[in-house]
Design a protein around this motif. Structure first.
Motif, mmCIF file in Angstrom:
data_model
loop_
_atom_site.group_PDB
_atom_site.id
_atom_site.type_symbol
_atom_site.label_atom_id
_atom_site.label_comp_id
_atom_site.label_asym_id
_atom_site.label_seq_id
_atom_site.Cartn_x
_atom_site.Cartn_y
_atom_site.Cartn_z
ATOM 1 N N ILE A 142 0.836 -1.209 0.000
ATOM 2 C CA ILE A 142 0.000 0.000 0.000
ATOM 3 C C ILE A 142 0.866 1.253 0.000
ATOM 4 O O ILE A 142 0.581 2.231 -0.697
ATOM 5 C CB ILE A 142 -0.955 -0.011 1.215
ATOM 6 C CG1 ILE A 142 -1.981 -1.147 1.062
ATOM 7 C CG2 ILE A 142 -1.666 1.334 1.357
ATOM 8 C CD1 ILE A 142 -2.843 -1.358 2.284
ATOM 9 N N VAL A 143 1.945 1.220 0.784
ATOM 10 C CA VAL A 143 2.874 2.361 0.819
ATOM 11 C C VAL A 143 3.445 2.616 -0.572
ATOM 12 O O VAL A 143 3.530 3.765 -1.029
ATOM 13 C CB VAL A 143 4.011 2.106 1.831
ATOM 14 C CG1 VAL A 143 5.099 3.180 1.705
ATOM 15 C CG2 VAL A 143 3.470 2.087 3.252
ATOM 16 N N TYR A 144 3.808 1.532 -1.275
ATOM 17 C CA TYR A 144 4.355 1.717 -2.619
ATOM 18 C C TYR A 144 3.292 2.190 -3.602
ATOM 19 O O TYR A 144 3.595 2.961 -4.523
ATOM 20 C CB TYR A 144 4.988 0.425 -3.137
ATOM 21 C CG TYR A 144 5.571 0.608 -4.524
ATOM 22 C CD1 TYR A 144 6.611 1.517 -4.735
ATOM 23 C CD2 TYR A 144 5.055 -0.067 -5.625
ATOM 24 C CE1 TYR A 144 7.129 1.724 -6.001
ATOM 25 C CE2 TYR A 144 5.575 0.135 -6.891
ATOM 26 C CZ TYR A 144 6.607 1.029 -7.080
ATOM 27 O OH TYR A 144 7.113 1.254 -8.338
ATOM 28 N N ILE A 145 2.068 1.750 -3.443
ATOM 29 C CA ILE A 145 0.990 2.229 -4.320
ATOM 30 C C ILE A 145 0.859 3.747 -4.211
ATOM 31 O O ILE A 145 0.699 4.453 -5.211
ATOM 32 C CB ILE A 145 -0.346 1.541 -3.968
ATOM 33 C CG1 ILE A 145 -0.307 0.066 -4.402
ATOM 34 C CG2 ILE A 145 -1.515 2.249 -4.658
ATOM 35 C CD1 ILE A 145 -1.535 -0.722 -3.992
ATOM 36 N N VAL A 146 0.938 4.255 -2.975
ATOM 37 C CA VAL A 146 0.878 5.711 -2.776
ATOM 38 C C VAL A 146 2.073 6.388 -3.450
ATOM 39 O O VAL A 146 1.926 7.414 -4.133
ATOM 40 C CB VAL A 146 0.831 6.052 -1.272
ATOM 41 C CG1 VAL A 146 0.874 7.562 -1.068
ATOM 42 C CG2 VAL A 146 -0.413 5.466 -0.624
ATOM 43 N N ALA A 147 3.272 5.809 -3.260
ATOM 44 C CA ALA A 147 4.467 6.370 -3.891
ATOM 45 C C ALA A 147 4.342 6.341 -5.408
ATOM 46 O O ALA A 147 4.727 7.302 -6.097
ATOM 47 C CB ALA A 147 5.708 5.586 -3.455
ATOM 48 N N PHE A 148 3.804 5.259 -5.939
ATOM 49 C CA PHE A 148 3.619 5.141 -7.383
ATOM 50 C C PHE A 148 2.632 6.193 -7.894
ATOM 51 O O PHE A 148 2.849 6.796 -8.943
ATOM 52 C CB PHE A 148 3.116 3.744 -7.727
ATOM 53 C CG PHE A 148 2.947 3.498 -9.199
ATOM 54 C CD1 PHE A 148 4.027 3.149 -9.986
ATOM 55 C CD2 PHE A 148 1.701 3.610 -9.797
ATOM 56 C CE1 PHE A 148 3.881 2.918 -11.352
ATOM 57 C CE2 PHE A 148 1.532 3.392 -11.159
ATOM 58 C CZ PHE A 148 2.632 3.046 -11.935
ATOM 59 N N GLY A 149 1.572 6.399 -7.133
ATOM 60 C CA GLY A 149 0.596 7.417 -7.522
ATOM 61 C C GLY A 149 1.214 8.806 -7.578
ATOM 62 O O GLY A 149 0.938 9.594 -8.487
ATOM 63 N N LEU A 150 2.078 9.112 -6.621
ATOM 64 C CA LEU A 150 2.789 10.395 -6.644
ATOM 65 C C LEU A 150 3.723 10.471 -7.845
ATOM 66 O O LEU A 150 3.887 11.545 -8.450
ATOM 67 C CB LEU A 150 3.593 10.568 -5.348
ATOM 68 C CG LEU A 150 2.776 10.735 -4.066
ATOM 69 C CD1 LEU A 150 3.680 10.707 -2.846
ATOM 70 C CD2 LEU A 150 1.963 12.024 -4.108
ATOM 71 N N GLY A 151 4.332 9.339 -8.201
ATOM 72 C CA GLY A 151 5.181 9.308 -9.390
ATOM 73 C C GLY A 151 4.395 9.577 -10.652
ATOM 74 O O GLY A 151 4.857 10.298 -11.551
ATOM 75 N N VAL A 152 3.201 9.011 -10.726
ATOM 76 C CA VAL A 152 2.336 9.266 -11.887
ATOM 77 C C VAL A 152 1.970 10.748 -11.960
ATOM 78 O O VAL A 152 1.961 11.349 -13.047
ATOM 79 C CB VAL A 152 1.060 8.399 -11.796
ATOM 80 C CG1 VAL A 152 0.062 8.810 -12.870
ATOM 81 C CG2 VAL A 152 1.418 6.915 -11.935
ATOM 82 N N TRP A 153 1.705 11.345 -10.800
ATOM 83 C CA TRP A 153 1.384 12.783 -10.771
ATOM 84 C C TRP A 153 2.554 13.594 -11.324
ATOM 85 O O TRP A 153 2.355 14.532 -12.104
ATOM 86 C CB TRP A 153 1.094 13.205 -9.334
ATOM 87 C CG TRP A 153 0.717 14.664 -9.209
ATOM 88 C CD1 TRP A 153 -0.531 15.190 -9.253
ATOM 89 C CD2 TRP A 153 1.617 15.772 -9.038
ATOM 90 N NE1 TRP A 153 -0.481 16.558 -9.114
ATOM 91 C CE2 TRP A 153 0.830 16.945 -8.989
ATOM 92 C CE3 TRP A 153 3.000 15.874 -8.923
ATOM 93 C CZ2 TRP A 153 1.390 18.205 -8.819
ATOM 94 C CZ3 TRP A 153 3.565 17.137 -8.769
ATOM 95 C CH2 TRP A 153 2.757 18.281 -8.708
ATOM 96 N N MET A 154 3.773 13.239 -10.938
ATOM 97 C CA MET A 154 4.938 13.988 -11.418
ATOM 98 C C MET A 154 5.131 13.817 -12.921
ATOM 99 O O MET A 154 5.479 14.771 -13.627
ATOM 100 C CB MET A 154 6.189 13.536 -10.667
ATOM 101 C CG MET A 154 6.232 14.017 -9.230
ATOM 102 S SD MET A 154 7.836 13.718 -8.431
ATOM 103 C CE MET A 154 7.822 11.931 -8.325
#
Length: 215
Positions: free
Chosen positions: A51-63
């Motif tokens: 779940i922590v990585y999913i959040v990090a991945f979502g932030l990466g997609v935003w960038m």
């Protein structure tokens, strides 16, 4: 600019926590833990890391969608996407492994798929964290919030130490697992009809090695 900086830092910190701390610790736990229900705690811990990585991945997609450069032409986001896709199958393989082990009392192809996919993904995730720091330090867009040389070195040291600890735990776990049947057979030879050993106490191998064969 400030919002981009916060997003970048959050992305890096969460991804690093997932792959350098949480995933390896959860993997070490299942290898070295010898208490009842260790497999369940392992699963919950790894799900939290996921779940922590999913959040990090979502932030990466935003960038990727909001920065003025095309990051999809670089290695870091490409590897991140590959890791994200591979991780989707890991809890599925883990669940099937558990169900099959309960039925057959041994590892199956699902077990080895779960083990090796985890090993590959955690290693890739650690490496990609370092690549992300290098990308942030080289790209002109990140000039205002690029990591320092010390931060890059610190990440490499911590990731390297955790990877070595994780590999050591895997080796120890496999050795203990390979010795478990021998220990079980030896203990069984001294059992008496009431299910106790010749010392009058329950044979220790039944509990101590129960999870070794499982993992």
């Amino acid at each position: 600019m400030e919002s981009r900086r916060k997003m970048l830092i959050a992305h890096g910190v969460l991804a690093a926590l997932a792959f350098v701390i949480f995933f390896p610790v959860g993997a070490i736990m299942i290898r070295l833990g010898s208490f009842r229900g260790v497999w369940l705690i392992h699963g919950i811990f790894q799900l939290f890391a996921y779940i922590v990585y999913i959040v990090a991945f979502g932030l990466g997609v935003w960038m990727v969608n909001n920065l003025p450069i095309n990051l999809l032409d670089t290695y870091h986001p490409i590897i991140g996407i590959v890791v994200f896709v591979l991780l989707f199958f890991q809890p599925i393989l883990g669940f099937v492994h558990h169900a099959k082990y309960k039925k057959h009392s041994r590892r199956t192809i699902w077990s080895y798929g779960h083990l090796w996919l985890g090993r590959v993904v955690i290693t890739l995730g650690m490496i990609n964290g370092g690549l992300g720091l290098l990308l942030a330090s080289d790209a002109p867009t990140f000039t205002a919030f690029r990591p320092s040389r010390g931060q890059i070195i610190a990440y490499g040291v911590v990731a390297g130490v955790m990877w070595l600890l994780w590999v050591a735990a895997a080796v120890i776990g496999e050795r203990r697992r390979s010795r478990a049947p021998v220990a079980a057979a030896t203990a069984k030879e001294v059992e008496v009809d009431d299910g106790t050993s010749d010392t009058g106490t329950p044979p220790p191998y039944k509990e101590h090695y129960a999870h070794r064969a499982y993992v």
